[in-house]
Design a protein around this motif. Structure first.
Motif, PDB file in Angstrom:
ATOM      1  N   ASN A  20       0.785  -1.128   0.142  1.00  0.00           N
ATOM      2  CA  ASN A  20      -0.013   0.225  -0.006  1.00  0.00           C
ATOM      3  C   ASN A  20       0.663   1.140   0.061  1.00  0.00           C
ATOM      4  O   ASN A  20       0.264   2.283   0.230  1.00  0.00           O
ATOM      5  CB  ASN A  20      -1.040   0.073   1.310  1.00  0.00           C
ATOM      6  CG  ASN A  20      -2.184   0.921   0.915  1.00  0.00           C
ATOM      7  OD1 ASN A  20      -2.812   1.141  -0.145  1.00  0.00           O
ATOM      8  ND2 ASN A  20      -2.543   1.597   2.095  1.00  0.00           N
ATOM      9  N   ARG A  42      -4.455   1.266  -2.061  1.00  0.00           N
ATOM     10  CA  ARG A  42      -5.728   0.880  -1.573  1.00  0.00           C
ATOM     11  C   ARG A  42      -6.170   1.704  -0.309  1.00  0.00           C
ATOM     12  O   ARG A  42      -5.226   2.107   0.758  1.00  0.00           O
ATOM     13  CB  ARG A  42      -5.770  -0.663  -0.949  1.00  0.00           C
ATOM     14  CG  ARG A  42      -6.999  -1.264  -0.357  1.00  0.00           C
ATOM     15  CD  ARG A  42      -6.737  -2.508   0.229  1.00  0.00           C
ATOM     16  NE  ARG A  42      -5.360  -2.750   0.935  1.00  0.00           N
ATOM     17  CZ  ARG A  42      -5.143  -2.568   2.074  1.00  0.00           C
ATOM     18  NH1 ARG A  42      -6.124  -1.823   2.918  1.00  0.00           N
ATOM     19  NH2 ARG A  42      -3.967  -2.512   2.593  1.00  0.00           N
ATOM     20  N   ARG A  46     -12.318   2.453   1.999  1.00  0.00           N
ATOM     21  CA  ARG A  46     -13.054   2.183   0.856  1.00  0.00           C
ATOM     22  C   ARG A  46     -12.965   0.562   0.446  1.00  0.00           C
ATOM     23  O   ARG A  46     -14.004   0.033  -0.110  1.00  0.00           O
ATOM     24  CB  ARG A  46     -12.680   3.120  -0.282  1.00  0.00           C
ATOM     25  CG  ARG A  46     -13.152   4.529  -0.083  1.00  0.00           C
ATOM     26  CD  ARG A  46     -13.233   5.063  -1.490  1.00  0.00           C
ATOM     27  NE  ARG A  46     -11.655   5.279  -1.805  1.00  0.00           N
ATOM     28  CZ  ARG A  46     -10.950   6.259  -1.539  1.00  0.00           C
ATOM     29  NH1 ARG A  46     -11.259   7.419  -1.217  1.00  0.00           N
ATOM     30  NH2 ARG A  46      -9.742   6.481  -2.128  1.00  0.00           N
ATOM     31  N   THR A  47     -12.017   0.260   0.465  1.00  0.00           N
ATOM     32  CA  THR A  47     -11.440  -1.281  -0.209  1.00  0.00           C
ATOM     33  C   THR A  47     -11.212  -2.297   0.771  1.00  0.00           C
ATOM     34  O   THR A  47     -10.538  -2.059   1.791  1.00  0.00           O
ATOM     35  CB  THR A  47     -10.342  -0.824  -1.325  1.00  0.00           C
ATOM     36  OG1 THR A  47     -10.653   0.103  -2.081  1.00  0.00           O
ATOM     37  CG2 THR A  47     -10.416  -2.253  -2.408  1.00  0.00           C
ATOM     38  N   ASP A  48     -11.620  -3.472   0.581  1.00  0.00           N
ATOM     39  CA  ASP A  48     -11.507  -4.543   1.459  1.00  0.00           C
ATOM     40  C   ASP A  48     -10.313  -5.098   0.865  1.00  0.00           C
ATOM     41  O   ASP A  48      -9.841  -5.134   0.116  1.00  0.00           O
ATOM     42  CB  ASP A  48     -12.653  -5.539   1.210  1.00  0.00           C
ATOM     43  CG  ASP A  48     -12.724  -6.665   2.151  1.00  0.00           C
ATOM     44  OD1 ASP A  48     -12.007  -6.468   3.210  1.00  0.00           O
ATOM     45  OD2 ASP A  48     -12.907  -7.982   1.849  1.00  0.00           O
TER      46      ASP A  48
END
Length: 52
Positions: A20, A42, A46-48
Motif C-alpha cells: 500500500n 488501497r 473504501r476497499t476490502d
C-alpha cells in the motif's frame, strides 16, 4: 478484526501493508514522471483487503 491473529494471517496483512506504499520519489525522478502513482494503492476504508 480481533486482536488475536494467526501468524499466516499476520504475514498476509503485513504484505498488504507494504504493498500500500506510495511510489518512491527517486523512481518518479528516474522515469521522468511517467510513473507517478501506485496502481495497487488501497484506501483502508473504501476497499476490502481480502486477506480472509
Amino acid at each position: 478484526m480481533g486482536a488475536n491473529k494467526s501468524t499466516p494471517r499476520k504475514i498476509r496483512l503485513m504484505s498488504k501493508l507494504k504493498q500500500n506504499a506510495a511510489v518512491p520519489a527517486w523512481i518518479i525522478v528516474k522515469t521522468k514522471r511517467r510513473v507517478r502513482t501506485n496502481p495497487k494503492r488501497r484506501q483502508w476504508r473504501r476497499t476490502d483487503v481480502g486477506v480472509g
